[in-house]
Design a protein around this motif. Sequence first.
Motif, PDB file in Angstrom:
ATOM      1  N   LEU A  85       0.828  -1.200   0.000  1.00  0.00           N
ATOM      2  CA  LEU A  85       0.000   0.000   0.000  1.00  0.00           C
ATOM      3  C   LEU A  85       0.869   1.260   0.000  1.00  0.00           C
ATOM      4  O   LEU A  85       0.595   2.209  -0.729  1.00  0.00           O
ATOM      5  CB  LEU A  85      -0.931   0.002   1.211  1.00  0.00           C
ATOM      6  CG  LEU A  85      -1.866   1.191   1.330  1.00  0.00           C
ATOM      7  CD1 LEU A  85      -2.776   1.315   0.107  1.00  0.00           C
ATOM      8  CD2 LEU A  85      -2.696   1.084   2.600  1.00  0.00           C
ATOM      9  N   GLU A  86       1.922   1.243   0.791  1.00  0.00           N
ATOM     10  CA  GLU A  86       2.844   2.381   0.826  1.00  0.00           C
ATOM     11  C   GLU A  86       3.457   2.628  -0.552  1.00  0.00           C
ATOM     12  O   GLU A  86       3.533   3.767  -1.013  1.00  0.00           O
ATOM     13  CB  GLU A  86       3.934   2.125   1.855  1.00  0.00           C
ATOM     14  CG  GLU A  86       4.899   3.285   2.000  1.00  0.00           C
ATOM     15  CD  GLU A  86       5.955   3.013   3.041  1.00  0.00           C
ATOM     16  OE1 GLU A  86       6.261   3.944   3.795  1.00  0.00           O
ATOM     17  OE2 GLU A  86       6.487   1.876   3.088  1.00  0.00           O
ATOM     18  N   ALA A  87       3.864   1.580  -1.233  1.00  0.00           N
ATOM     19  CA  ALA A  87       4.439   1.716  -2.573  1.00  0.00           C
ATOM     20  C   ALA A  87       3.404   2.282  -3.538  1.00  0.00           C
ATOM     21  O   ALA A  87       3.712   3.168  -4.349  1.00  0.00           O
ATOM     22  CB  ALA A  87       4.953   0.370  -3.070  1.00  0.00           C
ATOM     23  N   LEU A  88       2.179   1.794  -3.452  1.00  0.00           N
ATOM     24  CA  LEU A  88       1.110   2.277  -4.327  1.00  0.00           C
ATOM     25  C   LEU A  88       0.841   3.766  -4.090  1.00  0.00           C
ATOM     26  O   LEU A  88       0.709   4.539  -5.048  1.00  0.00           O
ATOM     27  CB  LEU A  88      -0.165   1.455  -4.072  1.00  0.00           C
ATOM     28  CG  LEU A  88      -1.320   1.644  -5.013  1.00  0.00           C
ATOM     29  CD1 LEU A  88      -0.970   1.146  -6.412  1.00  0.00           C
ATOM     30  CD2 LEU A  88      -2.544   0.889  -4.491  1.00  0.00           C
ATOM     31  N   LEU A  89       0.792   4.172  -2.844  1.00  0.00           N
ATOM     32  CA  LEU A  89       0.550   5.581  -2.519  1.00  0.00           C
ATOM     33  C   LEU A  89       1.721   6.459  -2.931  1.00  0.00           C
ATOM     34  O   LEU A  89       1.531   7.593  -3.385  1.00  0.00           O
ATOM     35  CB  LEU A  89       0.246   5.738  -1.028  1.00  0.00           C
ATOM     36  CG  LEU A  89      -1.036   5.079  -0.555  1.00  0.00           C
ATOM     37  CD1 LEU A  89      -1.153   5.161   0.961  1.00  0.00           C
ATOM     38  CD2 LEU A  89      -2.247   5.699  -1.225  1.00  0.00           C
ATOM     39  N   ASN A  90       2.947   5.956  -2.781  1.00  0.00           N
ATOM     40  CA  ASN A  90       4.121   6.724  -3.214  1.00  0.00           C
ATOM     41  C   ASN A  90       4.128   6.919  -4.725  1.00  0.00           C
ATOM     42  O   ASN A  90       4.497   7.992  -5.215  1.00  0.00           O
ATOM     43  CB  ASN A  90       5.412   6.048  -2.764  1.00  0.00           C
ATOM     44  CG  ASN A  90       5.674   6.242  -1.290  1.00  0.00           C
ATOM     45  OD1 ASN A  90       5.175   7.182  -0.668  1.00  0.00           O
ATOM     46  ND2 ASN A  90       6.445   5.350  -0.711  1.00  0.00           N
TER      47      ASN A  90
END
Length: 85
Positions: free
Chosen positions: A76-81
């Motif tokens: 999720l963090e990668a997607l948001l970044n």
Amino acid sequence: YVLSRLHADPADRAGPKTVYPKAKEFRRRFQEVFGHTRCRDLRTVAPGATEATPAAFRLGAHSHCDIMVVTAVELLEALLNEEAD
């Protein structure tokens, strides 16, 4: 849930059109790592920490549930970044 909260605007009727593609991409990435998205199937496989789950590996997560939660956060963090770029 996190994606919907980040993009929640009750006045915006296009909200679901914003959230659904991101949720679908998150699900695709999770399935790519673990091979499944349903709890029953995931428990059967009982994935361990590997190079496909770098955060779980770094944190020393051992139980398959912990590994999946840590990896889900990482995905999720990668997607948001990516979205922010």
